[in-house]
Design a protein around this motif. Structure first.
Motif, PDB file in Angstrom:
ATOM      1  N   THR A  88       0.818  -1.221   0.000  1.00  0.00           N
ATOM      2  CA  THR A  88       0.000   0.000   0.000  1.00  0.00           C
ATOM      3  C   THR A  88       0.844   1.259   0.000  1.00  0.00           C
ATOM      4  OG1 THR A  88      -0.103  -0.138   2.425  1.00  0.00           O
ATOM      5  CG2 THR A  88      -1.894  -1.179   1.152  1.00  0.00           C
ATOM      6  N   ARG A  89       1.992   1.188   0.620  1.00  0.00           N
ATOM      7  CA  ARG A  89       2.862   2.354   0.593  1.00  0.00           C
ATOM      8  C   ARG A  89       4.268   1.901   0.205  1.00  0.00           C
ATOM      9  NH1 ARG A  89       6.129   3.020   5.080  1.00  0.00           N
ATOM     10  NH2 ARG A  89       5.813   1.481   6.763  1.00  0.00           N
ATOM     11  N   THR A  90       5.034   2.799  -0.307  1.00  0.00           N
ATOM     12  CA  THR A  90       6.382   2.486  -0.784  1.00  0.00           C
ATOM     13  C   THR A  90       7.402   3.035   0.201  1.00  0.00           C
ATOM     14  OG1 THR A  90       5.630   2.614  -3.047  1.00  0.00           O
ATOM     15  CG2 THR A  90       7.999   2.718  -2.681  1.00  0.00           C
ATOM     16  N   SER A  91       8.350   2.169   0.578  1.00  0.00           N
ATOM     17  CA  SER A  91       9.404   2.604   1.483  1.00  0.00           C
ATOM     18  C   SER A  91      10.499   3.315   0.696  1.00  0.00           C
ATOM     19  CB  SER A  91       9.993   1.398   2.216  1.00  0.00           C
ATOM     20  OG  SER A  91      11.088   1.796   2.998  1.00  0.00           O
ATOM     21  N   GLU A  92      10.840   4.490   1.160  1.00  0.00           N
ATOM     22  CA  GLU A  92      11.906   5.239   0.497  1.00  0.00           C
ATOM     23  C   GLU A  92      13.285   4.701   0.840  1.00  0.00           C
ATOM     24  OE1 GLU A  92      11.355   7.507  -1.685  1.00  0.00           O
ATOM     25  OE2 GLU A  92       9.183   7.518  -1.435  1.00  0.00           O
ATOM     26  N   GLU A  93      13.360   3.737   1.791  1.00  0.00           N
ATOM     27  CA  GLU A  93      14.641   3.211   2.213  1.00  0.00           C
ATOM     28  C   GLU A  93      15.097   2.013   1.394  1.00  0.00           C
ATOM     29  OE1 GLU A  93      14.317   2.286   6.307  1.00  0.00           O
ATOM     30  OE2 GLU A  93      14.034   4.360   6.953  1.00  0.00           O
ATOM     31  N   ALA A 132       6.952  -0.814 -18.293  1.00  0.00           N
ATOM     32  CA  ALA A 132       7.390   0.548 -17.996  1.00  0.00           C
ATOM     33  C   ALA A 132       7.064   0.963 -16.577  1.00  0.00           C
ATOM     34  CB  ALA A 132       6.756   1.516 -18.990  1.00  0.00           C
ATOM     35  N   PHE A 133       6.225   0.209 -15.855  1.00  0.00           N
ATOM     36  CA  PHE A 133       5.760   0.631 -14.536  1.00  0.00           C
ATOM     37  C   PHE A 133       6.251  -0.276 -13.402  1.00  0.00           C
ATOM     38  CE2 PHE A 133       2.523   1.508 -17.781  1.00  0.00           C
ATOM     39  CZ  PHE A 133       2.519   2.885 -17.740  1.00  0.00           C
ATOM     40  N   ASP A 134       7.070  -1.260 -13.718  1.00  0.00           N
ATOM     41  CA  ASP A 134       7.469  -2.233 -12.695  1.00  0.00           C
ATOM     42  C   ASP A 134       8.330  -1.623 -11.602  1.00  0.00           C
ATOM     43  OD1 ASP A 134       6.032  -4.341 -13.702  1.00  0.00           O
ATOM     44  OD2 ASP A 134       7.674  -5.083 -14.966  1.00  0.00           O
ATOM     45  N   PHE A 135       9.144  -0.614 -11.943  1.00  0.00           N
ATOM     46  CA  PHE A 135      10.077  -0.072 -10.960  1.00  0.00           C
ATOM     47  C   PHE A 135       9.867   1.426 -10.712  1.00  0.00           C
ATOM     48  CE2 PHE A 135      12.395  -3.513 -13.240  1.00  0.00           C
ATOM     49  CZ  PHE A 135      12.397  -4.440 -12.209  1.00  0.00           C
ATOM     50  N   THR A 136       8.697   1.947 -11.067  1.00  0.00           N
ATOM     51  CA  THR A 136       8.469   3.397 -10.937  1.00  0.00           C
ATOM     52  C   THR A 136       8.443   3.839  -9.477  1.00  0.00           C
ATOM     53  OG1 THR A 136       6.083   2.968 -11.075  1.00  0.00           O
ATOM     54  CG2 THR A 136       7.238   3.574 -13.117  1.00  0.00           C
ATOM     55  N   ARG A 137       8.106   2.954  -8.561  1.00  0.00           N
ATOM     56  CA  ARG A 137       7.987   3.316  -7.152  1.00  0.00           C
ATOM     57  C   ARG A 137       9.248   2.963  -6.349  1.00  0.00           C
ATOM     58  NH1 ARG A 137       2.110   1.299  -5.193  1.00  0.00           N
ATOM     59  NH2 ARG A 137       2.774   2.482  -3.344  1.00  0.00           N
ATOM     60  N   TYR A 138      10.342   2.642  -7.057  1.00  0.00           N
ATOM     61  CA  TYR A 138      11.608   2.308  -6.393  1.00  0.00           C
ATOM     62  C   TYR A 138      12.704   3.267  -6.883  1.00  0.00           C
ATOM     63  CZ  TYR A 138       9.129  -2.024  -5.342  1.00  0.00           C
ATOM     64  OH  TYR A 138       8.199  -2.940  -4.905  1.00  0.00           O
ATOM     65  N   SER A 183      17.329   6.641 -11.541  1.00  0.00           N
ATOM     66  CA  SER A 183      18.479   7.506 -11.806  1.00  0.00           C
ATOM     67  C   SER A 183      19.629   7.288 -10.831  1.00  0.00           C
ATOM     68  CB  SER A 183      18.038   8.968 -11.754  1.00  0.00           C
ATOM     69  OG  SER A 183      17.481   9.271 -10.474  1.00  0.00           O
ATOM     70  N   LYS A 184      19.353   6.626  -9.693  1.00  0.00           N
ATOM     71  CA  LYS A 184      20.394   6.379  -8.698  1.00  0.00           C
ATOM     72  C   LYS A 184      20.967   4.967  -8.789  1.00  0.00           C
ATOM     73  CE  LYS A 184      18.388   9.611  -5.371  1.00  0.00           C
ATOM     74  NZ  LYS A 184      17.873   9.776  -3.981  1.00  0.00           N
ATOM     75  N   LEU A 185      20.522   4.187  -9.739  1.00  0.00           N
ATOM     76  CA  LEU A 185      20.967   2.797  -9.852  1.00  0.00           C
ATOM     77  C   LEU A 185      22.459   2.737 -10.187  1.00  0.00           C
ATOM     78  CD1 LEU A 185      19.628  -0.028  -9.652  1.00  0.00           C
ATOM     79  CD2 LEU A 185      19.623  -0.054 -12.158  1.00  0.00           C
ATOM     80  N   GLU A 186      23.201   1.878  -9.464  1.00  0.00           N
ATOM     81  CA  GLU A 186      24.634   1.711  -9.685  1.00  0.00           C
ATOM     82  C   GLU A 186      24.997   0.323 -10.207  1.00  0.00           C
ATOM     83  OE1 GLU A 186      26.694   2.644  -6.107  1.00  0.00           O
ATOM     84  OE2 GLU A 186      25.895   4.697  -5.974  1.00  0.00           O
ATOM     85  N   GLU A 187      24.178  -0.684  -9.923  1.00  0.00           N
ATOM     86  CA  GLU A 187      24.472  -2.041 -10.352  1.00  0.00           C
ATOM     87  C   GLU A 187      23.222  -2.659 -10.969  1.00  0.00           C
ATOM     88  OE1 GLU A 187      26.092  -4.352  -7.180  1.00  0.00           O
ATOM     89  OE2 GLU A 187      27.359  -2.713  -6.451  1.00  0.00           O
ATOM     90  N   LEU A 188      23.358  -3.170 -12.199  1.00  0.00           N
ATOM     91  CA  LEU A 188      22.255  -3.802 -12.910  1.00  0.00           C
ATOM     92  C   LEU A 188      22.721  -5.155 -13.431  1.00  0.00           C
ATOM     93  CD1 LEU A 188      19.418  -3.794 -14.143  1.00  0.00           C
ATOM     94  CD2 LEU A 188      20.360  -2.527 -16.102  1.00  0.00           C
ATOM     95  N   TYR A 189      22.031  -6.217 -13.000  1.00  0.00           N
ATOM     96  CA  TYR A 189      22.403  -7.577 -13.354  1.00  0.00           C
ATOM     97  C   TYR A 189      21.301  -8.189 -14.209  1.00  0.00           C
ATOM     98  CZ  TYR A 189      25.724  -6.865  -9.568  1.00  0.00           C
ATOM     99  OH  TYR A 189      26.718  -6.360  -8.767  1.00  0.00           O
ATOM    100  N   LEU A 190      21.604  -8.399 -15.494  1.00  0.00           N
ATOM    101  CA  LEU A 190      20.652  -8.971 -16.455  1.00  0.00           C
ATOM    102  C   LEU A 190      21.162 -10.293 -17.026  1.00  0.00           C
ATOM    103  CD1 LEU A 190      19.795  -5.683 -18.415  1.00  0.00           C
ATOM    104  CD2 LEU A 190      18.393  -6.787 -16.661  1.00  0.00           C
ATOM    105  N   GLY A 191      22.152 -10.896 -16.394  1.00  0.00           N
ATOM    106  CA  GLY A 191      22.765 -12.114 -16.931  1.00  0.00           C
ATOM    107  C   GLY A 191      21.862 -13.321 -16.873  1.00  0.00           C
ATOM    108  N   HIS A 192      22.167 -14.303 -17.732  1.00  0.00           N
ATOM    109  CA  HIS A 192      21.483 -15.601 -17.769  1.00  0.00           C
ATOM    110  C   HIS A 192      19.987 -15.428 -18.025  1.00  0.00           C
ATOM    111  CE1 HIS A 192      25.055 -17.790 -16.318  1.00  0.00           C
ATOM    112  NE2 HIS A 192      25.273 -16.700 -15.603  1.00  0.00           N
TER     113      HIS A 192
END
Length: 769
Positions: free
Chosen positions: A57-62, A78-84, A109-118
């Motif tokens: 119901t609510r999104t944690s900013e942490e 396009a909406f899977d990660f809009t609240r993170y 915009s703050k993402l530093e590591e993205l893992y799309l392997g396998h």
């Protein structure tokens, strides 16, 4: 309050508190079927998900880490990660991703590591990664990507590590990585790369690691391909189809420390192919089709420490091939087609300690004698690990190792006689004129058999050096001695020490402690003959001295790390005229090595004068050793192996300290158990005595509750009492008439019990009101 009840109350309180906590509802921001115990990490790994779960119901900013690996997600909308929006790490590995929406990462915009392997990605729309300005790690390995473009990596200026291995990329286009100036690590192995544009790696001035292994490249020709990789330290080109390496292709890689060209089809390297690699420390070119190592090819590798030329077709190595490699420590030439090596090929490689020559077809003739001497000297000084040079030719020596082949057996074969003129000549008894034998023996003495003169453990090597004469004088005198020995009949061949049952068989002595039988040569039994029956030779050769004059080698005082070796010698002074003045004294060398192990590392100890025993130290516990005693005659030692006059021993296991410690622990444990038993027994006896005392005290109180029948206070009699009872007076004397049960009066117990803390007994309950 009773202590037990108090503890039980605490226990039930904790249980109820734990139930309250566990039954508390999960945070409201936690998605279904996920674990959100840590407020910064959403753990949704291996949950059987087919889509990205929707948040609560609510999104944690942490929330900083979102783990979705090991699921069945096939599509990212396009909406899977809009609240993170505060995510730092997003893990989508080991899913079934086929498509990713163009705006799927727009809010990250703050993402530093993205893992799309396998996954099953074949391509990503241009601009998908553009919002990820802070991205430092990108994994796209093990997908179906067959093409990458420069636009895909636009705006990723902070990317440090990129993995694209395990895809189907065939071509690296011009300036494909130009937007990645901060890239340090680039993985492109296990693709189908056939063509790399000469400017494909431009702008990668900070790249340190480049892996291009397991691809389809056929040649490395263009010098511009790697020209801009100024900071590159590791370049892997192994397991390709490379047949040709052009000149100067690596000349700009000034900081390269490791280069691998293993498992290709290279049959020849141009003379300038390795130019510019002055900082290279490790060069691997094993598993190719090289046929030779010419002089000058490796000269530019000034700092190289490890070379691997294994599994090629090398049959010729120039004597100067390694002359400039002063830092070379490891050299592997195994499984080639080598038959011989120059004796001085490694003379300038002073720090070489690991030399692998196994798996070649070595021809053990006089051309290998200098190599044998160098190996022996390096072994004795502890500078070289064991080198296995197994003879393939001639057939008489096939299967034997060069270390254990007598120098007299290294005869010239075929048309190689002219190459052996300067080498050591044959032993005594060789057919031919005296002048030829003298010339060969003099050449042998000038070359010097000094390979086994010991290393750091040698006790008297310096004294041996001082006692040597100049070459010409010594050679002349020894040559005369050799002429005299030509008339001596050939002695029995040497035999070695082998394990056998305890006892003595056929004159062979057996050590009862080790079970090793020392097979004695027949020369030892000359002690039973008279002087006129002996035919002892003149001593000019240490092998003859060992065979005829050293006897009764034995070991004693064996411990886990030391052993004392004893031996006796026959009087040899009258048989040493050929040694010359100052060389009559014979020294002794004790060789000891592990027995029955594939890795051999013989060590030596030298003795002087009349010493007939020596203590070997720093042995390993519970290890089998072979110990041999040899004479040092005129500064030379015998090169024959297997050696005479050896014995075996097994050091004791190092259990002394451990046994005593176990005994102390056992005694301490038994003492502790005894004290514990005494304490328990005392407590038990004390409790028993206390119970008995309590029972006796209770019995006394019970007896006080009974009395004889006397007048019953008539003034306090009530209506409830019978008049006959109150007026009844016993006429019997108390001491004469025994009491009967009817004579006792029953009183209420609480009137007579004291106020002590004595627990009521079950027998007293019948006295209650």
């Amino acid at each position: 309050m009773d202590t037990g009840n108090f503890l039980a109350g605490i226990f039930f309180f904790l249980l109820s508190l734990n139930g309250f906590i566990s039954s508390s509802p999960a945070p409201s921001f936690c998605p279904d079927r996920c674990d959100c115990q840590h407020p910064h990490h959403l753990m949704c790994t291996n949950r059987g998900l087919h889509a990205v779960p929707k948040p609560g119901t609510r999104t944690s900013e942490e929330v900083l880490i979102f783990s979705l690996g090991g699921n069945f997600i096939s599509n990212i909308s396009a909406f899977d990660f809009t609240r993170y929006s505060n995510l730092v790490r997003l893990n989508l590995q080991f899913n079934q991703l086929q498509t990713i929406h163009l705006k799927a990462f727009e809010k990250l915009s703050k993402l530093e590591e993205l893992y799309l392997g396998h996954n099953l990605l074949s391509n990503m729309p241009t601009g998908t990664l553009q919002p990820l300005k802070k991205l430092t790690i990108l994994y796209g390995n093990n997908n179906d990507i067959n093409k990458i473009t420069a636009e895909l990596f636009a705006n990723l200026g902070n990317l440090v590590k990129l993995r694209l291995d395990g895809n189907s990329i065939e071509v690296l286009q011009d300036s494909v990585f130009k937007s990645l100036p901060s890239l340090h690590y680039l993985h492109l192995e296990f693709n189908k790369l056939q063509h790399i544009h000469r400017n494909a790696f431009c702008q990668l001035t900070n790249l340190r690691f480049l892996n291009l292994a397991h691809n389809k490249q056929s040649a490395v020709r263009n010098a511009l391909t790697f020209s801009q990789l100024k900071a590159l330290k590791t370049l892997l080109l192994s397991d390709n189809e490379i047949q040709y390496v052009g000149n100067h292709v690596f000349q700009n890689l000034k900081k390269l420390s490791k280069l691998s060209l293993s498992n290709n089809r290279i049959s020849r390297l141009d003379s300038e192919a390795l130019k510019g690699l002055s900082c290279l420390r490790e060069f691997l070119i094993d598993g190719n089709e090289l046929e030779e190592i010419p002089a000058g090819l490796l000269d530019s590798l000034e700092s190289v420490e490890e070379l691997d030329f294994s599994r090629n077709r090398i049959s010729n190595v120039d004597s100067l091939a390694f002359s400039q490699l002063t830092h070379l420590r490891v050299l592997k030439l195994k499984n080639n087609m080598l038959t011989s090596l120059s004796g001085d090929i490694f003379s300038l490689n002073n720090v070489l300690y690991d030399l692998d020559l196994h798996g070649n077809n070595w021809t053990c003739d006089c051309r290998l004698e200098e190599l044998k001497r160098w190996m022996t000297a390096a072994h004795s000084q502890g500078k070289l690990l064991t080198v296995f040079v197994q003879c393939h030719y001639p057939t008489t020596l096939r299967g034997k190792y060069l270390d254990y082949v007598n120098s007299s057996q290294l005869q010239p074969l075929g048309n190689w006689t002219h190459l052996c003129k300067s080498q050591a000549g044959p032993e005594e008894g060789r057919e031919g004129g005296k002048e030829e034998a003298k010339m060969l023996q003099q050449g042998r003495e000038e070359a010097g058999i000094q390979g086994d003169q010991g290393g750091p453990e040698v006790a008297a090597s310096s004294s041996l050096q001082e006692r040597r004469k100049p070459k010409k004088e010594a050679a002349g005198k020894r040559a005369k001695g050799r002429q005299r020995s030509n008339i001596v009949t050939t002695t029995d061949p040497p035999v070695t020490s082998t394990p056998s049952p305890a006892g003595t068989q056929d004159g062979n002595t057996t050590d009862p402690n080790t079970g090793f039988t020392t097979v004695q040569s027949r020369g030892k039994f000359d002690l039973l003959r008279s002087d006129h029956e002996e035919a002892l030779p003149v001593i000019t050769d240490p092998c003859i001295f060992n065979r005829h004059f050293i006897t009764n080698v034995s070991v004693d005082e064996v411990t886990s790390s030391t052993v004392t070796v004893y031996w006796t010698t026959r009087d040899h002074h009258r048989y040493t005229p050929g040694l010359g003045p100052g060389l009559e004294e014979v020294h002794y060398r004790i060789l000891f090595d592990r027995f029955g192990t594939p890795d051999r590392f013989p060590r030596y100890v030298y003795t002087r004068g009349t010493a007939r025993s020596v203590t070997l130290r720093e042995l390993s516990s519970d290890v089998t050793y072979m110990v041999c005693v040899e004479g040092v005659v005129g500064g030379s030692v015998c090169q024959v192996a297997p050696r005479d006059h050896c014995t075996g021993l097994v050091t004791l296991p190092d259990e002394g300290v451990l046994t005593s410690d176990l005994q102390l622990v056992t005694v301490a444990t038994l003492a502790g158990n005894a004290v514990l038993l005494l304490v328990v027994g005392g407590v038990w006896l004390g409790r028993g005595l206390k119970r008995r005392l309590q029972r006796r005290k209770s019995a006394v109180h019970v007896r006080h509750m009974y009395s004889t029948r006397r007048p019953f206070r008539p003034t306090m009699a009530t209506a409830s009492l019978s008049a006959d009872f109150t007026s009844y007076q016993s006429s019997r004397p108390a001491r004469l008439a025994p009491l009967e049960e009817g004579d006792l009066i029953e009183f209420p117990c609480d009137r007579f019990l004291d106020n002590s803390s004595i627990r009521r007994d079950s027998d007293m309950q019948r006295f209650s009101d």
